[in-house]
Scaffold this active site. Structure first.
Site, PDB file in Angstrom:
ATOM      1  N   ASN A 106     -19.657   5.190  -5.469  1.00 29.92           N
ATOM      2  CA  ASN A 106     -20.368   5.691  -4.292  1.00 29.92           C
ATOM      3  C   ASN A 106     -21.658   6.364  -4.734  1.00 29.92           C
ATOM      4  O   ASN A 106     -21.718   6.952  -5.819  1.00 29.92           O
ATOM      5  CB  ASN A 106     -19.473   6.723  -3.583  1.00 29.92           C
ATOM      6  CG  ASN A 106     -20.158   7.345  -2.376  1.00 29.92           C
ATOM      7  OD1 ASN A 106     -20.748   6.656  -1.553  1.00 29.92           O
ATOM      8  ND2 ASN A 106     -20.098   8.676  -2.273  1.00 29.92           N
ATOM      9  N   HIS A 108     -24.168   9.368  -3.702  1.00 28.04           N
ATOM     10  CA  HIS A 108     -24.211  10.554  -2.840  1.00 28.04           C
ATOM     11  C   HIS A 108     -25.550  11.280  -3.039  1.00 28.04           C
ATOM     12  O   HIS A 108     -25.967  11.493  -4.177  1.00 28.04           O
ATOM     13  CB  HIS A 108     -23.042  11.491  -3.184  1.00 28.04           C
ATOM     14  CG  HIS A 108     -22.990  12.666  -2.274  1.00 28.04           C
ATOM     15  ND1 HIS A 108     -22.732  12.550  -0.929  1.00 28.04           N
ATOM     16  CD2 HIS A 108     -23.203  13.993  -2.511  1.00 28.04           C
ATOM     17  CE1 HIS A 108     -22.797  13.750  -0.376  1.00 28.04           C
ATOM     18  NE2 HIS A 108     -23.075  14.643  -1.302  1.00 28.04           N
ATOM     19  N   SER A 135     -26.055  11.496  -7.074  1.00 29.76           N
ATOM     20  CA  SER A 135     -24.979  11.235  -8.028  1.00 29.76           C
ATOM     21  C   SER A 135     -24.369   9.879  -7.725  1.00 29.76           C
ATOM     22  O   SER A 135     -24.154   9.545  -6.561  1.00 29.76           O
ATOM     23  CB  SER A 135     -23.858  12.280  -7.877  1.00 29.76           C
ATOM     24  OG  SER A 135     -24.383  13.593  -7.903  1.00 29.76           O
ATOM     25  N   ASP A 144     -16.524  12.561  -2.219  1.00 30.25           N
ATOM     26  CA  ASP A 144     -17.697  12.779  -3.082  1.00 30.25           C
ATOM     27  C   ASP A 144     -17.380  13.563  -4.361  1.00 30.25           C
ATOM     28  O   ASP A 144     -18.269  14.205  -4.924  1.00 30.25           O
ATOM     29  CB  ASP A 144     -18.829  13.479  -2.299  1.00 30.25           C
ATOM     30  CG  ASP A 144     -19.316  12.647  -1.132  1.00 30.25           C
ATOM     31  OD1 ASP A 144     -19.354  11.411  -1.263  1.00 30.25           O
ATOM     32  OD2 ASP A 144     -19.650  13.223  -0.078  1.00 30.25           O
TER      33      ASP A 144
HETATM   34  C1  GAR Z   1     -28.244   7.386   1.307  1.00 31.45           C
HETATM   35  O1  GAR Z   1     -29.084   8.505   1.191  1.00 31.45           O
HETATM   36  C2  GAR Z   1     -26.883   7.666   0.708  1.00 31.45           C
HETATM   37  O2  GAR Z   1     -26.940   8.455  -0.445  1.00 31.45           O
HETATM   38  C3  GAR Z   1     -26.221   8.406   1.835  1.00 31.45           C
HETATM   39  O3  GAR Z   1     -26.606   7.697   2.985  1.00 31.45           O
HETATM   40  C4  GAR Z   1     -27.895   7.137   2.765  1.00 31.45           C
HETATM   41  C5  GAR Z   1     -27.824   5.659   3.065  1.00 31.45           C
HETATM   42  O4  GAR Z   1     -29.079   5.072   2.984  1.00 31.45           O
HETATM   43  N1  GAR Z   1     -24.800   8.471   1.671  1.00 31.45           N
HETATM   44  C6  GAR Z   1     -24.069   9.536   1.988  1.00 31.45           C
HETATM   45  O5  GAR Z   1     -24.536  10.537   2.479  1.00 31.45           O
HETATM   46  C7  GAR Z   1     -22.580   9.419   1.704  1.00 31.45           C
HETATM   47  N2  GAR Z   1     -21.982  10.706   1.686  1.00 31.45           N
HETATM   48  P1  GAR Z   1     -29.238   3.507   3.007  1.00 31.45           P
HETATM   49  O6  GAR Z   1     -28.382   2.990   4.158  1.00 31.45           O
HETATM   50  O7  GAR Z   1     -30.693   3.279   3.272  1.00 31.45           O
HETATM   51  O8  GAR Z   1     -28.797   2.966   1.674  1.00 31.45           O
END
Ligand code: GAR
Length: 215
Positions: A106, A108, A135, A144
């Protein structure tokens, strides 16, 4: 190596993976993209790049277990070796974690264990943190909190808002995620308990530790 990407939203991390595969920087194949949201922009990216995709909606199932069972079944059916959660905004429990133990990662947008869960960038700003980042970690039962493969940091400035911080972090997210996938595919990632070692990687570097090599 067949990877699956789980998404919920706009899919820029997915796009980074697609681009790296298409430009032959990453030697992998996306077997399937699964979204828990019908309207995820990430699905449009799949259509554009001819990538198999599917929506599995939790609301179509009686409980979380049966949703996860369906998810695992689809992934197994596709012969997936590695599952990449790229903006997948749903907590996965025992069924999934056991099926893909140390075969799911994942991304994060914070330096774990700080600011777990949703809106990590907003939480960092509101806390008054002066450093945050991203991370890439293995998926574990605790949200997470899985073993960390790579982390990168960015400074938070007084002028930063949620959007500007998210943008700064996102650039590093794409690079860290691709690098982690590449290390795993090269079989260089060893896990002992909570500790992850990337064989041959250069440790002790900032803003990314261990140092990125190809991305
Ligand atoms: C990213 O910033 C990712 O790190 C976050 O959602 C966004 C997705 O962007 N994920 C989380 O917060 C999970 N806890 P994307 O759809 O443009 O890849």
């Amino acid at each position: 190596m067949r990877i699956a990407v789980l998404v919920s939203g706009r899919g820029t991390n997915l796009q980074a993976i697609i681009d790296a595969i298409e430009s032959k920087k990453l030697n992998a194949e996306i077997g399937i993209v699964i979204s828990d949201k019908e309207k995820a922009l990430a699905l449009e990216r799949c259509k554009r790049h001819n990538i198999k995709h599917k929506v599995i909606k939790p609301s179509d199932f009686v409980n979380r277990e049966s949703f996860e069972e369906a998810l695992v079944e689809s992934l197994v059916l596709e012969g997936i070796n590695l599952v990449v959660l790229a903006g997948f905004m749903r907590v996965l429990g025992e069924k999934f974690v056991e099926a893909f133990n140390l075969r799911a990662i994942n991304i994060h947008p914070a330096i774990t264990p700080a600011f777990a869960g949703i809106k990590a960038q907003k939480k960092a700003i509101e806390f008054g943190a002066l450093i945050s980042g991203c991370s890439v970690h293995f998926v574990s039962k605790e949200v997470d909190m899985g073993p960390v493969i790579v982390q990168a940091c960015v400074p938070i400035e007084p002028s930063d808002c949620e959007e500007s911080l998210s943008e700064k972090i996102l650039k590093l997210e794409h690079r860290c995620l691709l690098q982690a996938i590449s290390w795993i595919l090269a079989n260089r990632v060893k896990v002992v308990g909570r500790k992850v070692l990337v064989e041959g990687a250069k440790y002790g570097t900032l803003p990314v530790n261990p140092a990125l090599e190809e991305f």
